[in-house]
Write a protein that holds these residues in place. Structure first.
Motif, PDB file in Angstrom:
ATOM      1  N   VAL A 185      71.510 -74.818 -25.241  1.00  9.97           N
ATOM      2  CA  VAL A 185      72.370 -75.989 -25.153  1.00  9.97           C
ATOM      3  C   VAL A 185      73.460 -75.858 -26.207  1.00  9.97           C
ATOM      4  O   VAL A 185      73.165 -75.766 -27.401  1.00  9.97           O
ATOM      5  CB  VAL A 185      71.573 -77.292 -25.372  1.00  9.97           C
ATOM      6  CG1 VAL A 185      72.471 -78.495 -25.271  1.00  9.97           C
ATOM      7  CG2 VAL A 185      70.430 -77.389 -24.383  1.00  9.97           C
ATOM      8  N   THR A 186      74.703 -75.862 -25.770  1.00  4.71           N
ATOM      9  CA  THR A 186      75.817 -75.723 -26.699  1.00  4.71           C
ATOM     10  C   THR A 186      76.345 -77.091 -27.105  1.00  4.71           C
ATOM     11  O   THR A 186      76.092 -78.098 -26.443  1.00  4.71           O
ATOM     12  CB  THR A 186      76.956 -74.913 -26.068  1.00  4.71           C
ATOM     13  OG1 THR A 186      77.430 -75.602 -24.914  1.00  4.71           O
ATOM     14  CG2 THR A 186      76.485 -73.524 -25.672  1.00  4.71           C
ATOM     15  N   ARG A 187      77.079 -77.108 -28.192  1.00  2.00           N
ATOM     16  CA  ARG A 187      77.675 -78.340 -28.695  1.00  2.00           C
ATOM     17  C   ARG A 187      78.648 -78.938 -27.679  1.00  2.00           C
ATOM     18  O   ARG A 187      78.693 -80.148 -27.491  1.00  2.00           O
ATOM     19  CB  ARG A 187      78.383 -78.056 -30.013  1.00  2.00           C
ATOM     20  CG  ARG A 187      78.911 -79.268 -30.709  1.00  2.00           C
ATOM     21  CD  ARG A 187      79.416 -78.871 -32.101  1.00  2.00           C
ATOM     22  NE  ARG A 187      79.645 -80.010 -32.917  1.00  2.00           N
ATOM     23  CZ  ARG A 187      78.729 -80.684 -33.585  1.00  2.00           C
ATOM     24  NH1 ARG A 187      77.483 -80.312 -33.519  1.00  2.00           N
ATOM     25  NH2 ARG A 187      79.040 -81.730 -34.311  1.00  2.00           N
ATOM     26  N   SER A 188      79.391 -78.090 -26.992  1.00  2.00           N
ATOM     27  CA  SER A 188      80.351 -78.586 -26.003  1.00  2.00           C
ATOM     28  C   SER A 188      79.648 -79.246 -24.819  1.00  2.00           C
ATOM     29  O   SER A 188      80.143 -80.222 -24.265  1.00  2.00           O
ATOM     30  CB  SER A 188      81.256 -77.459 -25.518  1.00  2.00           C
ATOM     31  OG  SER A 188      80.503 -76.449 -24.905  1.00  2.00           O
ATOM     32  N   ARG A 189      78.477 -78.746 -24.443  1.00  2.47           N
ATOM     33  CA  ARG A 189      77.708 -79.384 -23.364  1.00  2.47           C
ATOM     34  C   ARG A 189      77.188 -80.747 -23.778  1.00  2.47           C
ATOM     35  O   ARG A 189      77.146 -81.677 -22.976  1.00  2.47           O
ATOM     36  CB  ARG A 189      76.542 -78.499 -22.945  1.00  2.47           C
ATOM     37  CG  ARG A 189      76.957 -77.312 -22.146  1.00  2.47           C
ATOM     38  CD  ARG A 189      75.763 -76.599 -21.618  1.00  2.47           C
ATOM     39  NE  ARG A 189      76.167 -75.440 -20.853  1.00  2.47           N
ATOM     40  CZ  ARG A 189      75.327 -74.675 -20.187  1.00  2.47           C
ATOM     41  NH1 ARG A 189      74.048 -74.934 -20.210  1.00  2.47           N
ATOM     42  NH2 ARG A 189      75.768 -73.642 -19.517  1.00  2.47           N
ATOM     43  N   ILE A 190      76.774 -80.862 -25.027  1.00  3.99           N
ATOM     44  CA  ILE A 190      76.292 -82.158 -25.524  1.00  3.99           C
ATOM     45  C   ILE A 190      77.431 -83.164 -25.534  1.00  3.99           C
ATOM     46  O   ILE A 190      77.274 -84.300 -25.083  1.00  3.99           O
ATOM     47  CB  ILE A 190      75.659 -82.012 -26.925  1.00  3.99           C
ATOM     48  CG1 ILE A 190      74.395 -81.171 -26.836  1.00  3.99           C
ATOM     49  CG2 ILE A 190      75.364 -83.376 -27.536  1.00  3.99           C
ATOM     50  CD1 ILE A 190      73.803 -80.793 -28.175  1.00  3.99           C
ATOM     51  N   ILE A 191      78.590 -82.747 -26.031  1.00  9.71           N
ATOM     52  CA  ILE A 191      79.758 -83.637 -26.071  1.00  9.71           C
ATOM     53  C   ILE A 191      80.147 -84.061 -24.664  1.00  9.71           C
ATOM     54  O   ILE A 191      80.434 -85.230 -24.407  1.00  9.71           O
ATOM     55  CB  ILE A 191      80.940 -82.965 -26.800  1.00  9.71           C
ATOM     56  CG1 ILE A 191      80.626 -82.875 -28.298  1.00  9.71           C
ATOM     57  CG2 ILE A 191      82.245 -83.718 -26.569  1.00  9.71           C
ATOM     58  CD1 ILE A 191      81.654 -82.120 -29.105  1.00  9.71           C
ATOM     59  N   ARG A 192      80.121 -83.123 -23.719  1.00 13.34           N
ATOM     60  CA  ARG A 192      80.472 -83.423 -22.336  1.00 13.34           C
ATOM     61  C   ARG A 192      79.497 -84.416 -21.724  1.00 13.34           C
ATOM     62  O   ARG A 192      79.896 -85.344 -21.021  1.00 13.34           O
ATOM     63  CB  ARG A 192      80.505 -82.130 -21.528  1.00 13.34           C
ATOM     64  CG  ARG A 192      80.916 -82.288 -20.101  1.00 13.34           C
ATOM     65  CD  ARG A 192      82.373 -82.643 -20.024  1.00 13.34           C
ATOM     66  NE  ARG A 192      82.806 -82.606 -18.632  1.00 13.34           N
ATOM     67  CZ  ARG A 192      84.037 -82.690 -18.249  1.00 13.34           C
ATOM     68  NH1 ARG A 192      85.002 -82.809 -19.132  1.00 13.34           N
ATOM     69  NH2 ARG A 192      84.351 -82.679 -16.992  1.00 13.34           N
ATOM     70  N   SER A 193      78.211 -84.260 -21.984  1.00 14.29           N
ATOM     71  CA  SER A 193      77.225 -85.165 -21.402  1.00 14.29           C
ATOM     72  C   SER A 193      77.316 -86.564 -22.008  1.00 14.29           C
ATOM     73  O   SER A 193      77.178 -87.561 -21.294  1.00 14.29           O
ATOM     74  CB  SER A 193      75.816 -84.606 -21.540  1.00 14.29           C
ATOM     75  OG  SER A 193      75.427 -84.522 -22.877  1.00 14.29           O
ATOM     76  N   VAL A 194      77.566 -86.647 -23.308  1.00 13.53           N
ATOM     77  CA  VAL A 194      77.738 -87.944 -23.953  1.00 13.53           C
ATOM     78  C   VAL A 194      78.997 -88.623 -23.419  1.00 13.53           C
ATOM     79  O   VAL A 194      79.000 -89.822 -23.119  1.00 13.53           O
ATOM     80  CB  VAL A 194      77.805 -87.805 -25.491  1.00 13.53           C
ATOM     81  CG1 VAL A 194      78.238 -89.094 -26.155  1.00 13.53           C
ATOM     82  CG2 VAL A 194      76.462 -87.360 -26.037  1.00 13.53           C
ATOM     83  N   GLU A 231      85.880 -87.503 -24.352  1.00 13.82           N
ATOM     84  CA  GLU A 231      85.568 -86.180 -24.894  1.00 13.82           C
ATOM     85  C   GLU A 231      86.556 -85.800 -26.000  1.00 13.82           C
ATOM     86  O   GLU A 231      86.165 -85.259 -27.036  1.00 13.82           O
ATOM     87  CB  GLU A 231      85.635 -85.157 -23.761  1.00 13.82           C
ATOM     88  CG  GLU A 231      84.991 -83.856 -24.055  1.00 13.82           C
ATOM     89  CD  GLU A 231      84.909 -82.965 -22.825  1.00 13.82           C
ATOM     90  OE1 GLU A 231      84.397 -81.860 -22.969  1.00 13.82           O
ATOM     91  OE2 GLU A 231      85.363 -83.363 -21.738  1.00 13.82           O
ATOM     92  N   ASP A 280      84.632 -85.530 -34.657  1.00 10.45           N
ATOM     93  CA  ASP A 280      83.703 -84.524 -35.163  1.00 10.45           C
ATOM     94  C   ASP A 280      84.252 -83.851 -36.414  1.00 10.45           C
ATOM     95  O   ASP A 280      83.511 -83.534 -37.331  1.00 10.45           O
ATOM     96  CB  ASP A 280      83.443 -83.484 -34.077  1.00 10.45           C
ATOM     97  CG  ASP A 280      82.386 -82.481 -34.487  1.00 10.45           C
ATOM     98  OD1 ASP A 280      81.380 -82.908 -35.073  1.00 10.45           O
ATOM     99  OD2 ASP A 280      82.576 -81.291 -34.222  1.00 10.45           O
TER     100      ASP A 280
END
Length: 54
Positions: free
Chosen positions: A12-21, A37, A44
């Motif tokens: 799980v990458t940081r960009s995926r977490i940001i996208r999901s949030v 986003e 950040d």
């Protein structure tokens, strides 16, 4: 997320977490995902200077 073996951990990458949030927040607020986003990525940079109080 493609896993070749069932025992491989999911990366799980940081960009995926940001996208999901961002997408979750967009559903709740009605704003565009891209705007949320962008705000998350901008905040950040400033949040790295904050330390936790003990």
């Amino acid at each position: 997320m493609n896993r070749k073996l069932p025992n491989q951990p999911i990366k799980v990458t940081r960009s995926r977490i940001i996208r999901s949030v961002a997408s979750s927040s967009a559903i709740e607020t009605g704003e565009k995902i891209e705007l949320i986003e962008k705000r998350l990525k901008a905040s950040d940079k400033s949040s790295k200077k904050v330390t936790l109080a003990m």
